[in-house]
Design a protein around this motif. Structure first.
Motif, mmCIF file in Angstrom:
data_model
loop_
_atom_site.group_PDB
_atom_site.id
_atom_site.type_symbol
_atom_site.label_atom_id
_atom_site.label_comp_id
_atom_site.label_asym_id
_atom_site.label_seq_id
_atom_site.Cartn_x
_atom_site.Cartn_y
_atom_site.Cartn_z
ATOM 1 N N LEU A 112 19.005 24.171 22.519
ATOM 2 C CA LEU A 112 17.977 23.673 23.929
ATOM 3 C C LEU A 112 16.771 23.223 23.393
ATOM 4 C CD1 LEU A 112 17.524 23.734 26.640
ATOM 5 C CD2 LEU A 112 16.935 26.196 26.446
ATOM 6 N N ALA A 113 16.216 23.730 22.258
ATOM 7 C CA ALA A 113 14.896 23.316 21.794
ATOM 8 C C ALA A 113 14.955 21.744 21.126
ATOM 9 C CB ALA A 113 14.369 24.272 20.345
ATOM 10 N N LYS A 114 16.257 21.547 20.537
ATOM 11 C CA LYS A 114 16.461 20.046 20.172
ATOM 12 C C LYS A 114 16.172 19.115 21.437
ATOM 13 C CE LYS A 114 19.507 21.163 16.305
ATOM 14 N NZ LYS A 114 20.944 21.020 16.042
ATOM 15 N N VAL A 115 16.845 19.558 22.325
ATOM 16 C CA VAL A 115 16.969 18.849 23.636
ATOM 17 C C VAL A 115 15.758 18.691 24.298
ATOM 18 C CG1 VAL A 115 17.999 18.670 25.792
ATOM 19 C CG2 VAL A 115 19.564 19.189 23.915
ATOM 20 N N ASP A 116 14.907 19.858 24.442
ATOM 21 C CA ASP A 116 13.754 19.733 25.078
ATOM 22 C C ASP A 116 12.621 19.047 24.276
ATOM 23 O OD1 ASP A 116 14.270 21.312 27.302
ATOM 24 O OD2 ASP A 116 13.916 23.270 26.489
ATOM 25 N N ARG A 117 12.702 19.132 23.016
ATOM 26 C CA ARG A 117 11.758 18.398 22.179
ATOM 27 C C ARG A 117 11.915 16.989 22.294
ATOM 28 N NH1 ARG A 117 7.146 18.533 21.467
ATOM 29 N NH2 ARG A 117 7.583 20.808 21.096
ATOM 30 N N ALA A 118 13.234 16.448 22.264
ATOM 31 C CA ALA A 118 13.442 14.779 22.324
ATOM 32 C C ALA A 118 12.884 14.546 23.766
ATOM 33 C CB ALA A 118 15.000 14.826 22.255
ATOM 34 N N LEU A 119 13.065 15.156 24.730
ATOM 35 C CA LEU A 119 12.700 14.956 26.379
ATOM 36 C C LEU A 119 11.033 14.952 26.200
ATOM 37 C CD1 LEU A 119 15.061 16.981 28.281
ATOM 38 C CD2 LEU A 119 14.879 14.473 28.177
ATOM 39 N N VAL A 120 10.535 15.975 25.760
ATOM 40 C CA VAL A 120 8.902 15.785 25.874
ATOM 41 C C VAL A 120 8.475 14.825 25.114
ATOM 42 C CG1 VAL A 120 7.042 17.544 25.123
ATOM 43 C CG2 VAL A 120 9.003 18.581 26.300
ATOM 44 N N ASP A 121 8.857 14.783 23.785
ATOM 45 C CA ASP A 121 8.326 13.630 22.986
ATOM 46 C C ASP A 121 8.430 12.278 23.767
ATOM 47 O OD1 ASP A 121 7.742 15.558 20.973
ATOM 48 O OD2 ASP A 121 9.348 14.969 19.578
ATOM 49 N N LEU A 122 9.275 11.909 24.521
ATOM 50 C CA LEU A 122 9.629 10.907 25.024
ATOM 51 C C LEU A 122 8.892 10.687 26.423
ATOM 52 C CD1 LEU A 122 13.533 10.260 24.199
ATOM 53 C CD2 LEU A 122 11.488 8.885 23.353
ATOM 54 N N GLY A 123 8.154 11.689 27.013
ATOM 55 C CA GLY A 123 7.573 11.517 27.893
ATOM 56 C C GLY A 123 8.124 11.928 29.372
ATOM 57 N N TYR A 124 9.235 12.709 29.126
ATOM 58 C CA TYR A 124 10.072 13.426 30.462
ATOM 59 C C TYR A 124 9.521 14.527 30.792
ATOM 60 C CZ TYR A 124 13.939 9.932 29.584
ATOM 61 O OH TYR A 124 14.688 8.753 29.587
ATOM 62 N N ALA A 125 9.521 14.791 32.089
ATOM 63 C CA ALA A 125 9.216 16.067 32.504
ATOM 64 C C ALA A 125 10.269 16.778 32.866
ATOM 65 C CB ALA A 125 8.375 15.911 33.979
ATOM 66 N N VAL A 126 10.762 18.027 32.057
ATOM 67 C CA VAL A 126 11.761 18.654 32.266
ATOM 68 C C VAL A 126 11.886 19.755 33.654
ATOM 69 C CG1 VAL A 126 13.337 20.217 30.974
ATOM 70 C CG2 VAL A 126 12.183 18.531 29.779
ATOM 71 N N VAL A 127 12.642 19.754 34.363
ATOM 72 C CA VAL A 127 12.534 20.478 35.743
ATOM 73 C C VAL A 127 13.842 21.301 35.564
ATOM 74 C CG1 VAL A 127 12.821 20.496 38.039
ATOM 75 C CG2 VAL A 127 11.675 18.402 36.844
ATOM 76 N N PRO A 128 13.524 22.548 35.510
ATOM 77 C CA PRO A 128 14.564 23.584 35.277
ATOM 78 C C PRO A 128 15.461 23.575 36.733
ATOM 79 C CG PRO A 128 12.444 24.965 35.485
ATOM 80 C CD PRO A 128 12.217 23.162 35.687
ATOM 81 N N GLU A 129 16.879 23.856 36.409
ATOM 82 C CA GLU A 129 17.775 23.969 37.422
ATOM 83 C C GLU A 129 17.494 24.680 38.670
ATOM 84 O OE1 GLU A 129 22.686 23.300 37.563
ATOM 85 O OE2 GLU A 129 21.671 24.188 35.625
ATOM 86 N N GLU A 130 16.934 25.842 38.214
ATOM 87 C CA GLU A 130 16.608 26.909 39.241
ATOM 88 C C GLU A 130 15.636 26.170 40.169
ATOM 89 O OE1 GLU A 130 16.756 29.056 35.101
ATOM 90 O OE2 GLU A 130 16.205 27.250 35.895
ATOM 91 N N LEU A 131 14.731 25.415 39.971
ATOM 92 C CA LEU A 131 13.528 24.870 40.771
ATOM 93 C C LEU A 131 14.469 23.770 41.490
ATOM 94 C CD1 LEU A 131 10.825 24.336 41.714
ATOM 95 C CD2 LEU A 131 10.514 22.898 39.923
ATOM 96 N N LEU A 132 15.179 23.070 41.055
ATOM 97 C CA LEU A 132 15.918 21.958 41.781
ATOM 98 C C LEU A 132 16.892 22.593 42.825
ATOM 99 C CD1 LEU A 132 16.643 19.471 38.778
ATOM 100 C CD2 LEU A 132 15.176 19.231 40.564
ATOM 101 N N GLU A 133 17.437 23.673 42.694
ATOM 102 C CA GLU A 133 18.140 24.208 43.638
ATOM 103 C C GLU A 133 17.543 25.091 44.816
ATOM 104 O OE1 GLU A 133 21.594 24.358 44.400
ATOM 105 O OE2 GLU A 133 21.663 22.815 42.503
ATOM 106 N N LEU A 134 16.317 25.085 44.631
ATOM 107 C CA LEU A 134 15.484 25.314 45.908
ATOM 108 C C LEU A 134 15.650 24.671 47.216
ATOM 109 C CD1 LEU A 134 11.905 26.440 44.133
ATOM 110 C CD2 LEU A 134 13.853 27.919 44.979
ATOM 111 N N ASP A 135 15.450 24.940 48.317
ATOM 112 C CA ASP A 135 15.674 24.247 49.679
ATOM 113 C C ASP A 135 14.614 23.094 49.652
ATOM 114 O OD1 ASP A 135 17.868 25.640 50.490
ATOM 115 O OD2 ASP A 135 16.763 27.093 51.717
ATOM 116 N N TYR A 136 15.221 22.034 49.964
ATOM 117 C CA TYR A 136 14.228 20.839 50.412
ATOM 118 C C TYR A 136 13.902 21.003 51.706
ATOM 119 C CZ TYR A 136 12.702 15.932 50.623
ATOM 120 O OH TYR A 136 11.964 15.022 50.953
ATOM 121 N N ASP A 137 12.587 20.858 52.136
ATOM 122 C CA ASP A 137 12.082 20.644 53.288
ATOM 123 C C ASP A 137 10.980 19.824 53.484
ATOM 124 O OD1 ASP A 137 10.007 22.314 52.026
ATOM 125 O OD2 ASP A 137 10.344 23.834 53.402
#
Length: 159
Positions: A112-137
């Protein structure tokens, strides 16, 4: 920045599938860099789907199960909005986030750290799945086929 605030800031009812500032070429280059970085980090060929049609998700990169410590594939989903990225184990929704996958023994912290490091280094904002599963209103009108709208539907769903 608070991730929920970021999601709200990116949400524009005028632009459902991609934002007004979306640059397909720039997104493709960044995505290609992500694929190359993950292939290098895991010393394995990753599969990639990109430029998804009728979706706010740009593409996915899959780190094969054989390349991970736990023997479960890692899937990285990239949105067309704000360089948002989601890391999940096996498939989106297979676990209730990466913490759950780690607790179940399906995801190694170093992987997971390898994936997160690649994403952060490339400027992506990593959003946890738990947050994305919250109701959209929020104000955007999501497709009628969505029974229970979530932030996942808004930034990674199909239209």
């Amino acid at each position: 920045m608070d991730l929920l605030t970021l999601l709200r800031d990116l949400d524009d009812p005028e632009w459902l599938e991609w934002p007004g500032y979306y640059d397909r070429g720039e997104t493709a280059v960044l995505f290609g860099s992500l694929v190359a970085r993950l292939e290098d980090s895991f010393a394995a060929r990753c599969t990639a789907e990109q430029d998804a049609q009728d979706s706010s998700e740009y593409g996915r990169v899959v780190v094969p199960a054989e390349a991970t410590v736990c023997g479960t594939r890692i899937v990285v989903c990239v949105s067309k909005f704000g360089s948002l990225a989601l890391v999940c184990t096996d498939n989106p929704g297979a676990f209730f986030g990466t913490d759950d996958a780690q607790a179940e023994g399906a995801l190694d912290a170093a992987d997971l750290a390898k994936v997160d490091r690649a994403l952060v280094d490339l400027g992506y904002a990593v959003v946890p799945e738990e947050l994305l599963e919250l109701d959209y209103d929020e104000p955007s009108r999501l497709p009628r086929h969505v029974q229970r709208p979530t932030w996942w539907h808004r930034f990674f769903g199909t239209f």
